[in-house]
Design an enzyme around this catalytic site. Sequence first.
Site, PDB file in Angstrom:
ATOM      1  NE  ARG A  57      -4.084   1.966   2.000  1.00 30.46           N
ATOM      2  CZ  ARG A  57      -4.333   2.792   3.015  1.00 30.46           C
ATOM      3  NH1 ARG A  57      -3.698   2.626   4.173  1.00 30.46           N
ATOM      4  NH2 ARG A  57      -5.203   3.767   2.876  1.00 30.46           N
ATOM      5  CG  HIS A  61      -1.256   5.394  -0.599  1.00 27.93           C
ATOM      6  ND1 HIS A  61      -2.013   6.089   0.311  1.00 27.93           N
ATOM      7  CD2 HIS A  61      -2.046   4.390  -1.046  1.00 27.93           C
ATOM      8  CE1 HIS A  61      -3.211   5.527   0.416  1.00 27.93           C
ATOM      9  NE2 HIS A  61      -3.250   4.500  -0.384  1.00 27.93           N
ATOM     10  CG  ASN A  89      -0.686   9.221   2.497  1.00 23.50           C
ATOM     11  OD1 ASN A  89      -0.854   8.199   1.854  1.00 23.50           O
ATOM     12  ND2 ASN A  89      -0.002  10.249   2.068  1.00 23.50           N
ATOM     13  CG  HIS A 185      -7.388  -4.223  -2.122  1.00 29.59           C
ATOM     14  ND1 HIS A 185      -8.414  -3.419  -2.570  1.00 29.59           N
ATOM     15  CD2 HIS A 185      -6.408  -3.374  -1.708  1.00 29.59           C
ATOM     16  CE1 HIS A 185      -8.047  -2.140  -2.434  1.00 29.59           C
ATOM     17  NE2 HIS A 185      -6.832  -2.090  -1.928  1.00 29.59           N
TER      18      HIS A 185
HETATM   19  C1  HEM Z   1      -8.975   2.234  -6.762  1.00 33.59           C
HETATM   20  C2  HEM Z   1      -7.868   1.966  -6.150  1.00 33.59           C
HETATM   21  C3  HEM Z   1      -7.740   1.692  -4.675  1.00 33.59           C
HETATM   22  C4  HEM Z   1      -8.535   2.070  -3.642  1.00 33.59           C
HETATM   23  C5  HEM Z   1      -9.795   2.894  -3.691  1.00 33.59           C
HETATM   24  C6  HEM Z   1      -7.959   1.523  -2.437  1.00 33.59           C
HETATM   25  C7  HEM Z   1      -8.476   1.706  -1.179  1.00 33.59           C
HETATM   26  C8  HEM Z   1      -8.001   1.119  -0.042  1.00 33.59           C
HETATM   27  C9  HEM Z   1      -8.558   1.283   1.284  1.00 33.59           C
HETATM   28  C10 HEM Z   1      -9.731   2.170   1.640  1.00 33.59           C
HETATM   29  C11 HEM Z   1      -7.852   0.487   2.127  1.00 33.59           C
HETATM   30  C12 HEM Z   1      -8.076   0.315   3.620  1.00 33.59           C
HETATM   31  C13 HEM Z   1      -7.140   1.207   4.393  1.00 33.59           C
HETATM   32  C14 HEM Z   1      -7.306   1.088   5.877  1.00 33.59           C
HETATM   33  O1  HEM Z   1      -8.404   0.798   6.362  1.00 33.59           O
HETATM   34  O2  HEM Z   1      -6.319   1.309   6.615  1.00 33.59           O
HETATM   35  C15 HEM Z   1      -6.839  -0.169   1.344  1.00 33.59           C
HETATM   36  C16 HEM Z   1      -5.926  -1.045   1.857  1.00 33.59           C
HETATM   37  C17 HEM Z   1      -4.923  -1.629   1.105  1.00 33.59           C
HETATM   38  N1  HEM Z   1      -4.632  -1.353  -0.207  1.00 33.59           N
HETATM   39 FE1  HEM Z   1      -5.754  -0.331  -1.502  1.00 33.59          FE
HETATM   40  N2  HEM Z   1      -6.840   0.813  -2.760  1.00 33.59           N
HETATM   41  C18 HEM Z   1      -6.666   0.904  -4.114  1.00 33.59           C
HETATM   42  C19 HEM Z   1      -5.633   0.351  -4.850  1.00 33.59           C
HETATM   43  C20 HEM Z   1      -4.597  -0.379  -4.311  1.00 33.59           C
HETATM   44  C21 HEM Z   1      -3.438  -0.825  -5.059  1.00 33.59           C
HETATM   45  C22 HEM Z   1      -3.172  -0.540  -6.529  1.00 33.59           C
HETATM   46  C23 HEM Z   1      -2.662  -1.517  -4.185  1.00 33.59           C
HETATM   47  C24 HEM Z   1      -1.336  -2.196  -4.416  1.00 33.59           C
HETATM   48  C25 HEM Z   1      -0.981  -2.779  -5.532  1.00 33.59           C
HETATM   49  C26 HEM Z   1      -3.345  -1.507  -2.906  1.00 33.59           C
HETATM   50  C27 HEM Z   1      -2.914  -2.159  -1.785  1.00 33.59           C
HETATM   51  C28 HEM Z   1      -3.557  -2.136  -0.567  1.00 33.59           C
HETATM   52  C29 HEM Z   1      -3.164  -2.963   0.560  1.00 33.59           C
HETATM   53  C30 HEM Z   1      -2.053  -4.009   0.565  1.00 33.59           C
HETATM   54  C31 HEM Z   1      -4.008  -2.637   1.624  1.00 33.59           C
HETATM   55  C32 HEM Z   1      -3.965  -3.183   3.041  1.00 33.59           C
HETATM   56  C33 HEM Z   1      -3.103  -2.282   3.877  1.00 33.59           C
HETATM   57  C34 HEM Z   1      -2.862  -2.751   5.297  1.00 33.59           C
HETATM   58  O3  HEM Z   1      -3.163  -3.899   5.641  1.00 33.59           O
HETATM   59  O4  HEM Z   1      -2.346  -1.927   6.074  1.00 33.59           O
HETATM   60  N3  HEM Z   1      -4.508  -0.789  -3.021  1.00 33.59           N
HETATM   61  N4  HEM Z   1      -6.941   0.221   0.042  1.00 33.59           N
HETATM   62  C1  LIG Z   2       1.937   7.898   9.678  1.00 34.34           C
HETATM   63  C2  LIG Z   2       1.662   9.336   9.877  1.00 34.34           C
HETATM   64  O1  LIG Z   2       2.526  10.166   9.779  1.00 34.34           O
HETATM   65  N1  LIG Z   2       0.422   9.621  10.153  1.00 34.34           N
HETATM   66  C3  LIG Z   2       0.004  10.987  10.371  1.00 34.34           C
HETATM   67  C4  LIG Z   2      -1.202  11.269   9.517  1.00 34.34           C
HETATM   68  O2  LIG Z   2      -1.750  12.512   9.787  1.00 34.34           O
HETATM   69  C5  LIG Z   2      -2.178  12.663  11.112  1.00 34.34           C
HETATM   70  C6  LIG Z   2      -2.920  13.985  11.218  1.00 34.34           C
HETATM   71  O3  LIG Z   2      -2.298  15.004  10.503  1.00 34.34           O
HETATM   72  C7  LIG Z   2      -0.973  12.579  12.041  1.00 34.34           C
HETATM   73  O4  LIG Z   2      -1.365  12.723  13.378  1.00 34.34           O
HETATM   74  C8  LIG Z   2      -0.322  11.214  11.837  1.00 34.34           C
HETATM   75  O5  LIG Z   2       0.842  11.126  12.595  1.00 34.34           O
END
Ligand code: HEM
Ligand SMILES: CC(=O)N[C@H]1CO[C@H](CO)[C@@H](O)[C@@H]1O
Length: 317
Positions: A57, A61, A89, A185
């Site tokens: 992720r 980003h 982020n 995902h």
């Molecule tokens: C339309 C494109 C995308 C959207 C709207 C999206 C949205 C999101 C959201 C909302 C989350 C949950 C974040 C959280 O709750 O902390 C997430 C997690 C994640 N996304 Fe995406 N994502 C997109 C594309 C991608 C792409 C292209 C990748 C990598 C190739 C990716 C990899 C991941 C991974 C690995 C997680 C899990 C992160 C974790 O466990 O901390 N995503 N994404």
């Molecule tokens: C990982 C990180 O730097 N997270 C920051 C995201 O933004 C919030 C609010 O500005 C900060 O409190 C976090 O430290």
Amino acid sequence: MKKIAPLLGFVFLLPLALGDLKVGFYNSACPRAESIVRQVVQSRFQADRSVTAALLRMHFHDCFVRGCDASILIDSTDNNPSEKSAGPNLTVRGFEIIDEAKKNVEDACPSTVSCADIITLATRDAVFFAGGPSYDVATGRRDGITSAHDEVSLPGPTFSVPQAQQAFAAKGFTLTEMVTLLGGHTVGVAHCSFFKDRLSDFRGTGAPDPSMDPSLAVKLNVTCGASSSGDPTVSLDQSTSSIVDNKFYSEILAKRGILQIDQELAVDKSSVPIVAKFASDANGFRQSFANAMVKMGNVGVLTGNAGEIRKNCRVFN
Ligand code: HEM
Ligand SMILES: CC(=O)N[C@H]1CO[C@H](CO)[C@@H](O)[C@@H]1O
Ligand SMILES: *[C@@H]1O[C@H](CO)[C@@H](O)[C@H](O)[C@H]1NC(C)=O
């Protein structure tokens, strides 16, 4: 005008040229760079398999905002709220993995290996350790010297397929590549706040999202329900949540996607054939995922003398 147009085309294509990136860029300047990064990722992965999701992720980003230039690693300061402080982020994690890899690489070869390359290499390694494909990545990226929270505009979880497609097309990706990359995902978690709207009164209908398996909706409702404190998380891939494989696609075909955009891939007529293909072709997915990851790592890179090689990934030199 007629004379200028081809010139403009040339100028705009230049930053996309990958001539300065190459596999093994550090072979002579820092021969152990790739193995040092791999070792850090391996020991982190052995302790916590969720590092794969964290790095995937982070890499996404980073590359989708200003290109893969490690701008996502910059810590915010009072006069520069960086990308880290932007809404999407907030839950990006894994910064300490990059710090450790950077420290070890600096000890071996000071001011030589960019943070942007470290993210790319570490992600590649973490994908492999989680059962995903093994692939070469070109290196030679330079670190950016700008990171601003107001530049972060990433696709959101409630996007439709055409909306997401527009965001990916703007970075040079086809629909198939987008469906492939969303296969990221296959690992990791989402906080309830990103999908809770699907569980009740979806879009004012008074009912849950009909594209979600009702038994999954009930289960998620318990996890995310009123009795839970904070913002709990659930696995994005309800089948094999820490393995990089094609099960994510069978899950969404079975209406078991967590994020709305994931489920949309299996509903929208344009993307469902791609989803069906990946669901039934594990090797096809592996190959496509490797290719799409390499391509993602090449978005908007800085090379040559552009940018800098940061000493500390969290601050500009
Ligand atoms: C339309 C494109 C995308 C959207 C709207 C999206 C949205 C999101 C959201 C909302 C989350 C949950 C974040 C959280 O709750 O902390 C997430 C997690 C994640 N996304 Fe995406 N994502 C997109 C594309 C991608 C792409 C292209 C990748 C990598 C190739 C990716 C990899 C991941 C991974 C690995 C997680 C899990 C992160 C974790 O466990 O901390 N995503 N994404
Ligand atoms: C990982 C990180 O730097 N997270 C920051 C995201 O933004 C919030 C609010 O500005 C900060 O409190 C976090 O430290
Ligand atoms: C989830 O809980 C809410 C609030 O209690 C309820 O209105 C809704 O119907 C539940 N949804 C499902 C799918 O159980």
